[in-house]
Design a protein around this motif. Structure first.
Motif, short mmCIF file in Angstrom:
data_model
loop_
_atom_site.label_atom_id
_atom_site.label_comp_id
_atom_site.label_asym_id
_atom_site.label_seq_id
_atom_site.Cartn_x
_atom_site.Cartn_y
_atom_site.Cartn_z
N UNK A 222 8.94 1.45 -2.67
CA UNK A 222 9.68 1.96 -3.83
C UNK A 222 10.45 3.23 -3.49
N UNK A 223 10.33 4.23 -4.35
CA UNK A 223 11.05 5.50 -4.13
C UNK A 223 10.16 6.54 -3.46
N UNK A 224 9.09 6.07 -2.79
CA UNK A 224 8.31 6.97 -1.94
C UNK A 224 7.54 8.03 -2.69
N UNK A 225 7.68 9.26 -2.23
CA UNK A 225 6.95 10.40 -2.79
C UNK A 225 7.95 11.25 -3.58
N UNK A 226 7.58 11.63 -4.79
CA UNK A 226 8.41 12.59 -5.55
C UNK A 226 7.67 13.91 -5.66
N UNK B 70 5.95 5.88 -5.35
CA UNK B 70 4.57 5.49 -5.10
C UNK B 70 3.64 6.65 -5.52
N UNK B 71 4.03 7.87 -5.14
CA UNK B 71 3.22 9.05 -5.46
C UNK B 71 4.10 10.12 -6.11
N UNK B 72 3.57 10.75 -7.16
CA UNK B 72 4.21 11.94 -7.73
C UNK B 72 3.30 13.12 -7.43
N UNK B 73 3.87 14.16 -6.83
CA UNK B 73 3.12 15.37 -6.48
C UNK B 73 3.57 16.48 -7.43
N UNK C 31 11.24 2.91 1.86
CA UNK C 31 11.83 2.14 0.76
C UNK C 31 13.23 2.65 0.46
N UNK C 32 13.57 2.81 -0.83
CA UNK C 32 14.93 3.30 -1.14
C UNK C 32 15.14 4.63 -0.43
N UNK C 33 14.18 5.51 -0.54
CA UNK C 33 14.12 6.68 0.35
C UNK C 33 12.64 7.03 0.51
N UNK C 34 12.34 8.05 1.32
CA UNK C 34 10.93 8.34 1.64
C UNK C 34 10.34 9.36 0.68
N UNK D 13 -3.54 -1.62 -2.00
CA UNK D 13 -2.39 -2.18 -2.72
C UNK D 13 -2.30 -1.45 -4.05
N UNK D 14 -1.21 -0.73 -4.27
CA UNK D 14 -1.09 -0.05 -5.55
C UNK D 14 0.06 -0.65 -6.34
N UNK D 15 -0.14 -0.74 -7.65
CA UNK D 15 0.85 -1.42 -8.49
C UNK D 15 1.47 -0.47 -9.50
N UNK D 16 1.00 0.76 -9.52
CA UNK D 16 1.51 1.76 -10.46
C UNK D 16 1.60 3.09 -9.75
N UNK D 17 2.61 3.87 -10.09
CA UNK D 17 2.77 5.21 -9.54
C UNK D 17 1.48 6.02 -9.68
N UNK D 18 1.10 6.71 -8.61
CA UNK D 18 -0.09 7.57 -8.70
C UNK D 18 0.31 9.03 -8.70
#
Ligand code: DGU
Ligand code: CA
Ligand code: CA
Ligand code: CA
Length: 195
Positions: free
Chosen positions: A60-64, A41-44, A80-83, A8-13
């Motif tokens: 949320x807004x998935x992976x950026x 959820x994740x920023x790459x 979520x809103x998008x993947x 369970x994550x509560x902050x963008x990683x």
């Protein structure tokens, strides 16, 4: 795929240059709805890889991807809103989605807001709107390119939506579609925000 545990994550990683999720199921960002203001959820970062992750609701807004990136064997149980969103300002950016799949993207799965080329291969999509959309109203009207190879779609409306007036392109090989009508490529006219 079966998960090996849940996180369970509560902050963008931020994934850093390489992140392997070990097929754990990650969830907990945003509300699972279509609000455009949700966190990813994740920023790459540019050049980074994310792999072996199951993303579940709320996602949320998935992976950026901030720049070129690899998304390998990532599975969205309920988009979520998008993947994922591809965001580089460089026309030579390459974003690779290899393996994995996405379910229940009410609107878009992959959202291409930056420049460069998105390759989606060995991928499955189920019960979604568009597998890929080149941004139709971003303020910068980049040329955006998508390449799809070995993609299977079930009950999905559109594989790629592109803006032909901005010079976008889409290429397809080895596409399989099941279920009621799927449009392979929908051509739009992009209109920049604020124009
Ligand atoms: O400028 O409003 O839906 O990234 C961007 C647009 C819109 C995006 C897009 C996204 O196209 O917010 O999810
Ligand atoms: Ca959106
Ligand atoms: Ca969804
Ligand atoms: Ca989004």
């Amino acid at each position: 795929p079966t998960d090996t545990g849940s996180v369970h994550i509560t902050q963008t990683r931020n994934t850093g240059s390489f992140f392997d999720g070990g097929m754990k199921r990650y969830y907990g960002i945003g509300d699972g709805g279509q609000g455009e203001d949700q966190d990813p959820m994740f920023v790459v970062p540019n050049g980074g890889t994310i792999q072996n992750v199951i993303i579940d609701a709320p996602a949320g807004d998935g992976v950026h991807c901030e720049g070129s990136c690899t998304i390998r064997n990532v599975w969205w149980n309920d988009v979520g809103e998008d993947a994922a969103t591809f965001k580089s300002s460089s026309s030579s950016a390459t974003y690779l989605v290899d393996g994995g799949g996405a379910k229940s993207g009410s609107d878009k799965v992959f959202q291409h807001n930056g420049a460069g080329t998105v390759t989606i291969r060995n991928f499955q999509v189920h019960g979604s709107g568009k597998l890929y959309r080149a941004c139709g109203n971003c303020s910068t009207s980049y040329k955006r390119h998508v390449v799809m190879d070995n993609v299977t779609a079930r009950t999905t409306k559109v594989l790629a939506g592109i803006n032909t007036n901005w010079g976008d392109t889409a290429r397809f090989t080895r596409i399989t579609v099941y279920g009621s009508s799927t449009t392979i490529c929908e051509k739009y006219r992009g209109v920049p925000k604020g124009s």
